[in-house]
Design an enzyme around this catalytic site. Structure first.
Site, PDB file in Angstrom:
ATOM      1  CB  CYS A 110       7.583 -13.176  19.425  1.00 30.46           C
ATOM      2  SG  CYS A 110       6.840 -13.181  17.765  1.00 30.46           S
ATOM      3  N   GLY A 134     -16.198  -3.660 -13.371  1.00 29.32           N
ATOM      4  CA  GLY A 134     -16.427  -4.788 -14.255  1.00 29.32           C
ATOM      5  C   GLY A 134     -15.159  -5.583 -14.502  1.00 29.32           C
ATOM      6  CB  THR A 147      -9.612  -2.163  -6.673  1.00 29.46           C
ATOM      7  OG1 THR A 147      -9.546  -1.300  -7.809  1.00 29.46           O
ATOM      8  CG2 THR A 147     -10.890  -1.871  -5.899  1.00 29.46           C
ATOM      9  CD  GLU A 162       6.067 -10.016  20.946  1.00 29.99           C
ATOM     10  OE1 GLU A 162       7.170  -9.447  20.941  1.00 29.99           O
ATOM     11  OE2 GLU A 162       5.669 -10.728  19.987  1.00 29.99           O
ATOM     12  CE  LYS A 213      10.773 -10.605  20.728  1.00 31.92           C
ATOM     13  NZ  LYS A 213       9.713  -9.971  19.896  1.00 31.92           N
ATOM     14  CD  GLU A 256      -3.508  -3.089 -11.675  1.00 34.94           C
ATOM     15  OE1 GLU A 256      -4.275  -3.547 -12.529  1.00 34.94           O
ATOM     16  OE2 GLU A 256      -3.895  -2.465 -10.667  1.00 34.94           O
ATOM     17  CE1 TYR A 270      12.513 -11.158  10.415  1.00 34.02           C
ATOM     18  CE2 TYR A 270      13.975 -10.808  12.274  1.00 34.02           C
ATOM     19  CZ  TYR A 270      12.944 -11.512  11.683  1.00 34.02           C
ATOM     20  OH  TYR A 270      12.330 -12.544  12.349  1.00 34.02           O
ATOM     21  CB  ILE A 274     -10.397  -9.716 -12.382  1.00 34.38           C
ATOM     22  CG1 ILE A 274     -10.502 -10.936 -11.470  1.00 34.38           C
ATOM     23  CG2 ILE A 274      -8.968  -9.204 -12.517  1.00 34.38           C
ATOM     24  CD1 ILE A 274      -9.941 -12.193 -12.064  1.00 34.38           C
TER      25      ILE A 274
END
Length: 542
Positions: A149, A292, A396, A46, A113, A401, A119, A294
């Site tokens: 699609c 140090g 990161t 597409e 199309k 969070e 949405y 994760i």
């Protein structure tokens, strides 16, 4: 009796806006399909000419001329094979999401199309006018119907194809990845194949585009709705199949890609998202803080798998609260990955800032101000390295969070791309364990230890947040499924936890608006999916 036709699906990684480059790839692939695969027909994704999604590039006055030049090049330079490709098409002052069929210098069919998604991450109704009729053409004596699609997700366009008595459906797609998407696609294709009573060739594009990741995973489905073939996940591929009109059989000519676990599927999507964002934007490499913990441990592993160790640099920036375990584990992972690694203490910078701020802060008790200052010292260092070396700073922060604002503006949020932006904390652990099955690079005690930002003595994340198993479930219900606070409480969660988490999500929209983009892997990421006002009197209780 008709001769079977050979169809080639070109699952390509194209670049939004690079119409000349995309045209070069389409022409080269079409010639390869003709000469090396002896294909009769080659199918492209597409909006292949413009790339997907082109967003407001579609509003540029010069786009129409550029697309027309590209189509003329293809008509002139490719013969002896039928091409089906997507492009934005201007007709009588209206713009359509178009599929065109080109054969021996002629545009023999166009299809607009019909179902324009508006949405989640899609807003095609901003740009396109919907088509209203089927697109059907013949290749040899095979009657082929076109779909683009979203059309395949709805029954009305398929009903038109069924009435047109077609033999085969070609579906051009730019369908972004999220967890579980492959099962949804197959379910829908099964319904449509049975409705039309014809096999479906479902081609999906592949590649990262800003926060979106397109996973490829193209499919062949029989007229009975049986999955015949699936293409590679998150990598390019050229796949051929033969279709025999006499028998109605669609036969793949390669073996399907192996089935993936959820963790493998998500991890590959992250790798592709990072690789394409860095490479398509021309960055020579990336730099990130390796703490140090994760989150940074998983982020640096993804970066190395995406770019190679020679293009990744990590910096450990310890403070007085940083444990020896963190220092040891960060160095151990850097060594295991073979990346450039440095240690720069933020202690003198922090002390200098505090000295300069003494007249402003005297008389106030220590609070998050001092913690945030540590994070901002680290952000300054990483951005300086970025400026000097041209590297992209990877942040990161994980989705949990970011949802509750457990992050610092201009500190750990300072950067250009967030690897884990759409990864809940509980999934971070699962992905880390998965990555270690490929090769053991993340120290086991990084996975085992209680998570901590180490911004205060003996600090853990659960000092100020619910347990992540609880937090992530509340966030899933509130952010991704739109439950009210009361509905979440009714699911059995403590009212205090729910009300606190919901409030944190709502009041931290201002932070998320200033956060870097990152790969989307859920059905409701913090980005194009979820557009909430910053200033709002809305209460989430009901």
């Amino acid at each position: 009796m008709s001769t079977p036709i050979r169809v080639l699906m070109a699952q390509l990684n194209l670049l939004v806006g690079d119409i000349p480059g995309n045209t070069d790839r389409i022409i080269a692939t079409a010639l390869e399909a003709r000469d090396e695969y002896q294909a009769d027909l080659v199918l492209f994704p597409e909006l292949a000419l413009s790339g997907y999604p082109p967003e407001d590039l579609l509003l540029r006055p010069s786009l129409e001329g550029r697309i027309q030049q590209a189509l003329e090049r293809i008509k002139k330079e490719v013969g002896g094979i039928t091409l089906v490709l997507g492009y934005p098409g201007y007709r009588e002052g209206a713009l359509y999401n178009m599929a065109g069929v080109i054969r021996d210098g002629e545009l023999i069919c166009e299809y607009a199309k019909q179902c324009l998604p508006n949405y989640q991450v899609f807003d095609e109704q901003r740009y396109f006018v919907a088509g209203d009729r089927a697109g059907v053409f013949e290749c040899r004596d095979v009657r082929i119907g076109l779909s683009i699609c979203e059309d395949i997700w709805h029954s009305a366009p398929a009903a038109q194809l069924a009435e047109a008595d077609i033999d085969l459906v070609l579906s051009l797609n730019a369908s972004p990845y999220h967890m579980g998407k492959e099962h949804q696609r197959l379910d829908i294709l099964t319904q449509r194949a049975r409705q039309v009573q014809a096999p479906v060739v479902y081609l999906n594009q592949v590649g990262g585009q800003d926060e979106l990741v397109f996973d490829g995973s193209s499919l062949l489905v029989s007229a009975q709705g049986e999955a015949l073939f699936q293409g590679d996940h998150c990598s390019e591929g050229l796949y051929t199949a033969t279709f025999d009109a006499a028998s109605g059989q669609l036969t793949p000519e390669q073996a399907s890609a192996p089935a993936l676990t959820l963790e493998a599927s998500v991890y590959q999507a992250l790798v592709l998202g990072v690789r394409d964002y860095v490479n398509k934007n021309g960055f020579p490499g990336v730099v990130l803080g390796l703490s140090g913990g994760i989150d940074s441990a998983l982020s640096v592993a993804v970066a190395v798998d995406a770019l190679g160790p020679e293009r990744v640099e990590a910096i450990m920036m310890p403070f007085r609260w940083t444990s020896s375990m963190s220092l040891e584990d960060a160095e151990a992972e850097a060594r295991a990955l073979g990346i450039a690694y440095d240690v720069i203490s933020i202690e003198p910078l922090y002390d200098s800032f505090m000295q300069q701020l003494r007249t402003q802060l005297d008389g106030y008790a220590p609070d998050t101000t001092e913690e945030n200052l540590q994070a901002r010292c680290r952000g300054v260092l990483l951005m300086a390295v970025s400026n000097k070396k041209g590297y992209l700073v990877l942040t990161t922060g994980n989705k949990s969070e970011i949802a509750v604002g457990y992050s610092t503006l201009y500190g750990d949020m300072a950067g250009g791309f967030d690897v884990l932006k759409d990864i809940p904390k509980t999934l971070v652990y699962r992905l880390s364990r998965y990555r270690n099955t490929l090769s053991p690079v993340i120290p086991q005690r990084v996975i085992d230890r209680p998570p901590s930002a180490e911004l205060a003595p003996d600090q853990t994340d659960q000092d100020s947040l619910p347990d992540y198993d609880v937090l992530d479930r509340i966030l899933e219900l509130y952010v991704e499924r739109d439950y009210s606070a009361q509905a979440i409480i009714d699911e059995g969660f403590a009212a205090a936890d729910v009300n606190r988490v919901v409030r944190l999500v709502d009041i931290n929209e201002y932070k998320r608006r200033q956060a870097p983009v990152g790969p989307r892997v859920t059905q409701r990421g913090f980005g194009r999916d979820r557009r909430y006002p910053i200033t709002s009197g809305w209460k989430a209780g009901l």
